[in-house]
Motif scaffolding. Structure first.
Motif: not given
Length: 523
Positions: A198-218
């Motif tokens: 998947s990619v953060i492009g022009t559309r929402r990711l296929p996950f619901p609101d308020n889902s992940f406890d932590l998001i990581h980007c390296a």
């Protein structure tokens, strides 16, 4: 899958052709890795813009393809878990580009017939475990493996970060596009690590609101401030209130004007959405900078900003699901009486989920789903189906409900991708699945799934096909399904599934089609 004890079933079975459909192998130099909705080059070439990663998004062919993906030459039964976390067969994913491209960073190495994964990465100079330990020391209140259970790793590489966290009672949804970093998600899934294209492009990711406890980007190569900050607003949407965003990137610590300007832009953007900067650290031993931000728990900050920019979303007109929905340009408000953080793991799996629907029978439906799958898995699935569970690692529940099937498998060395089919039936259970400490995704089974061929060991479908036949021809879904060593388990309401293993790909779509038409006994 087929009741071989039923004489009528045997008489009706034709493994080569169903409904006058003749199956052919997909053609072309990349046919072995064909993903219909990501490899639609006709649609991609017709795009007016690629500025916002439109070419990495879904563009499904119409009509859906009915070709079968061939195996790579020399394909072997995958290396079993946990050995697969560190080594896989080269012929199963014969893509050496990363070996050369990332040779100084030790992402992946080739030795003889195997790829090896030594735990390196662009930001993991001393190894991924050293990197994780450094972050944990910087953020002790996160309680990884207890309070922090579900993580999203954006731009995951070969998913060594997510793989290392599995041993700490953390499940990570590793995410990356299909791009010039050849086959990184395919490597991850072959290793037995949860991952999705998947990619953060022009559309929402296929996950619901308020889902992940932590998001990581390296060093995930996402321009968070692009298009008015929409990528950052998307992170804010899917991050749980009180959750953390870890940004490990050169603008955190490099002092030249270009990097300093990026840092100031990101800080200003996080301030507009009321994120708090928890720390900005530099790990000298590995020469890596890490910034950690925290999403607010309450909406009070949103109402005291100097400018209402980005504006708060009008929730009465905002689409609730995320399937083919454009990215928000507004800030999703927080309800001050919103459900609190779930229980610590492992109690989180069985305690009442904070976002359980409030309907009078909501809690009983949830408990009933849990009891049903707990009993069925222990009494039938684990011993009565002939499934060799020691060969199963990657599991997909194609119609997941409240995640009861995944919860029933929690003691096995498997992970489950819980799919909530689109259009979503109310109540939407995917937020509940995340509250339980499991992972999942929205998907419309009338279209191809965003994964490489040969990436799931077991597909579980309960009460799925009846609704599908009202909207689309599930022959295409069957063609998009398993390969030679995938197990299928089918079932319906109150019915026990049964399975058979090892059918070559042309046979499985035939059997699926006959199951749907009831020309053979499938239950």
């Amino acid at each position: 899958m087929v009741d071989n004890a039923n004489p009528a079933a045997g008489a009706a079975t034709n493994y080569n052709q169903v409904a006058d459909i003749e199956w052919e192998a997909c053609k072309g130099p990349v046919a072995v890795d064909y993903i219909p909705c990501l490899d639609n080059w006709k649609a991609i070439k017709a795009l007016r813009s690629r500025r916002h990663m439109e070419h990495r998004e879904r563009h499904c062919p119409d009509p859906s393809p009915r070709c079968l993906v061939p195996l790579p030459e020399g394909y072997k039964i995958p290396v079993l878990w946990p050995k697969s976390r560190d080594m896989i067969w080269y012929n199963n994913v014969p893509h050496p580009k990363l070996v050369e491209y990332k040779k100084d960073q030790r992402w992946v190495m080739k030795k003889g017939e195997y790829f090896y994964f030594p735990g390196g990465g662009t930001q993991f100079r001393n190894g991924v475990n050293f990197y994780i330990n450094s972050i944990e020391k910087t953020l002790p209140g996160s309680e990884w493996g207890k309070k922090t259970r579900v993580i999203l790793d954006v731009g995951c590489g070969v998913a060594s970060f997510g793989g290392a966290l599995l041993g700490r009672n953390i499940i990570t949804m590793s995410l990356a596009p299909k791009d010039e970093h050849e086959a990184q998600i395919q490597f991850a899934l072959e290793r037995g690590i949860p991952a999705v294209l998947s990619v953060i492009g022009t559309r929402r990711l296929p996950f619901p609101d308020n889902s992940f406890d932590l998001i990581h980007c390296a060093r995930c190569r996402v321009h968070w401030n692009a298009d008015g900050g929409k990528p950052m607003l998307e992170l804010n949407r899917i991050l749980r209130p009180g959750g953390y965003f870890i940004w490990s990137a050169t603008p955190v610590y490099k002092k030249d004007d270009w990097h300093k300007n990026i840092w100031r832009t990101i800080v200003a953007l996080t301030e507009t959405i009321c994120w708090t900067q928890v720390t900005r650290s530099f790990f000298r031993s590995s020469h890596i900078g890490v910034a950690i931000f925290q999403k607010p728990v309450l909406s009070s900050c949103y109402h005291t900003r100097k400018e209402n920019k980005p504006p708060l979303c009008d929730m009465s007109s905002r689409p609730s699901n995320s399937w083919y929905v454009p990215l928000d340009s507004c800030l999703v408000p927080l309800q001050d009486d919103a459900p609190k953080w779930p229980s610590a793991w492992p109690e989180r799996l069985t305690d009442k989920p904070p976002r359980l629907p409030s309907e009078p029978d909501g809690e009983e439906m949830y408990k009933g789903d849990t009891r049903h799958w707990s009993a069925l898995v222990s009494e039938v699935y684990l011993g009565g189906l002939g499934v060799n569970w020691s060969s199963v690692r990657n599991v997909m529940d194609m119609n997941a409900g409240y995640g009861g099937f995944a919860a029933a498998l929690i003691s096995l060395p498997v992970w489950v991708m819980n799919v909530v089919p689109v259009p979503v039936q109310e109540p939407d259970a995917l937020p509940v699945i995340y509250d339980r400490g499991l992972i999942g995704i929205y998907h419309d089974w009338c279209e191809s799934f965003n994964t490489y061929p040969r990436t799931y060991d077991l597909l579980h479908a309960s009460s799925l096909f009846g609704n599908l036949t009202k909207r689309c021809d599930v022959i295409e879904m069957a063609a998009d399904g398993p390969d030679t060593e995938t197990w299928w388990i089918f079932g319906g309401s109150g019915q026990h599934g049964s399975t058979n293993r090892g059918f070559p790909n042309p046979q499985i779509p035939s059997l699926v089609s006959q199951c749907i038409s009831r020309s053979v006994s499938c239950w």
